[in-house]
Design an enzyme around this catalytic site. Structure first.
Site, PDB file in Angstrom:
ATOM      1  N   LYS A  53       0.831  -1.209   0.000  1.00 13.12           N
ATOM      2  CA  LYS A  53       0.000   0.000   0.000  1.00 13.12           C
ATOM      3  C   LYS A  53       0.861   1.253   0.000  1.00 13.12           C
ATOM      4  O   LYS A  53       0.606   2.193  -0.754  1.00 13.12           O
ATOM      5  CB  LYS A  53      -0.928   0.013   1.221  1.00 13.12           C
ATOM      6  CG  LYS A  53      -1.929  -1.110   1.281  1.00 13.12           C
ATOM      7  CD  LYS A  53      -2.890  -0.956   2.446  1.00 13.12           C
ATOM      8  CE  LYS A  53      -2.201  -1.045   3.787  1.00 13.12           C
ATOM      9  NZ  LYS A  53      -1.660  -2.385   4.071  1.00 13.12           N
ATOM     10  N   ARG A 130      -9.399   0.977   8.846  1.00 14.08           N
ATOM     11  CA  ARG A 130      -9.207  -0.464   9.000  1.00 14.08           C
ATOM     12  C   ARG A 130     -10.430  -1.154   9.596  1.00 14.08           C
ATOM     13  O   ARG A 130     -10.484  -2.378   9.619  1.00 14.08           O
ATOM     14  CB  ARG A 130      -7.995  -0.743   9.895  1.00 14.08           C
ATOM     15  CG  ARG A 130      -6.667  -0.432   9.237  1.00 14.08           C
ATOM     16  CD  ARG A 130      -5.521  -0.860  10.130  1.00 14.08           C
ATOM     17  NE  ARG A 130      -4.239  -0.703   9.462  1.00 14.08           N
ATOM     18  CZ  ARG A 130      -3.070  -1.058  10.015  1.00 14.08           C
ATOM     19  NH1 ARG A 130      -3.064  -1.576  11.218  1.00 14.08           N
ATOM     20  NH2 ARG A 130      -1.950  -0.895   9.357  1.00 14.08           N
ATOM     21  N   ARG A 219      -0.924 -10.509  12.314  1.00 17.39           N
ATOM     22  CA  ARG A 219      -1.452  -9.313  11.640  1.00 17.39           C
ATOM     23  C   ARG A 219      -2.389  -9.705  10.509  1.00 17.39           C
ATOM     24  O   ARG A 219      -3.432  -9.076  10.309  1.00 17.39           O
ATOM     25  CB  ARG A 219      -0.302  -8.455  11.102  1.00 17.39           C
ATOM     26  CG  ARG A 219       0.444  -7.677  12.165  1.00 17.39           C
ATOM     27  CD  ARG A 219       1.116  -6.435  11.589  1.00 17.39           C
ATOM     28  NE  ARG A 219       2.016  -6.742  10.496  1.00 17.39           N
ATOM     29  CZ  ARG A 219       3.326  -6.846  10.598  1.00 17.39           C
ATOM     30  NH1 ARG A 219       3.899  -6.718  11.778  1.00 17.39           N
ATOM     31  NH2 ARG A 219       4.075  -7.096   9.553  1.00 17.39           N
TER      32      ARG A 219
END
Length: 273
Positions: A53, A130, A219
């Site tokens: 990203k 998120r 994660r």
């Protein structure tokens, strides 16, 4: 929802600055073909940790002349400071947990205040939102034009994350992983060359403390559990662009520009590279 409202009100700098900074409209389905320096786009990059990203958001930031706001960088800046959130963030990052909405909004508010003082307009957000709560907060203060969802196989993501390195002198980001996965079972092959540092940085490379296999897998698990609903949030609004990375930067960058209707900016593309 009441909690979201209270959070948004507490983060008043975010609301007021965002409304002043991001007032220009952009077509959410077809990025503009005007002079990129006049394009005050409001884009968001989604994707698993390590997908790239930051790399592609930064290149598009240079191409379009708008700020690249990476919440991951904001967190790391706070970690290296002596600010009140530093110790709290350190423990969260070591455990591979997502940073809370309150902390992210606080850091983002501070960044927007700084950008407003510099006269910045538009943005490309990287790492935010998120969660659905964050997406709702963001929707309440500004209209997002486009959400670009970068996708990559999980086994490749793991290799990429474990290969990340940082120069402890210049702060440059590099990757020593050499990925060459053959096509099989209908899945295309993927080749990603390492992004090696210049000679002066080679002996100064360090690994991020959170780039261990256990933390990276955690994660990814958290992302799949909590963040993927954000994709549906924007998909239902007709703002989500799914982009499957076909390989490394040389293969993916031209195709991403094509997907964004920016492939005719040949001279700007060279400048961004």
């Amino acid at each position: 929802m009441a909690a979201v409202t209270r959070l948004a009100k507490r983060a008043s700098p975010f609301s007021s600055i965002a409304r002043r900074c991001f007032s220009s409209k952009v077509n959410s389905h077809a990025p503009p073909r005007e002079d990129p320096k006049n394009s005050h786009v409001r884009w968001v990059f989604l994707g698993c940790p390590g997908v790239g990203k930051g790399t592609y958001a930064s290149r598009l930031s240079n191409l379009l002349g708008v700020p690249h706001i990476a919440t991951g960088d904001l967190v790391r800046e706070e970690l290296t400071s002596s600010g009140p959130l530093s110790s709290q963030l350190s423990e969260i990052v070591k455990q591979g947990q997502l940073v809370s909405d309150e902390i992210i909004i606080s850091l983002l508010s501070k960044k927007l205040v700084s950008g407003d003082a510099k006269g910045e307009q538009g943005f490309i957000l990287d790492g935010f939102p998120r969660t659905i709560k964050q997406a709702e907060i963001l929707e309440g203060v500004t209209d997002i034009d486009l959400v670009i969802n970068l996708r990559l196989r999980e086994d490749v993501l793991l290799e990429k994350c474990l290969g990340r390195r940082i120069c402890n002198q210049c702060g440059g980001n590099f990757n020593v992983a050499s990925i060459n996965i053959k096509a099989e079972n209908g899945n295309p092959g993927i080749i990603m060359a390492p992004l090696l540092p210049p000679r002066d940085c080679m002996s100064k490379l360090i690994t991020r403390s959170d780039d261990t296999e256990a933390v990276v897998k955690e994660r990814l698990r958290i992302y799949n559990e909590m963040t993927q609903p954000v994709e549906e949030f924007y998909r239902s609004r007709g703002k989500l662009l799914e982009f499957n990375l076909p390989g490394g930067i040389p293969e993916s960058w031209p195709k991403l520009l094509q997907a964004l209707n920016l492939d005719d900016y040949e001279d700007k593309r060279s400048a961004a590279a």
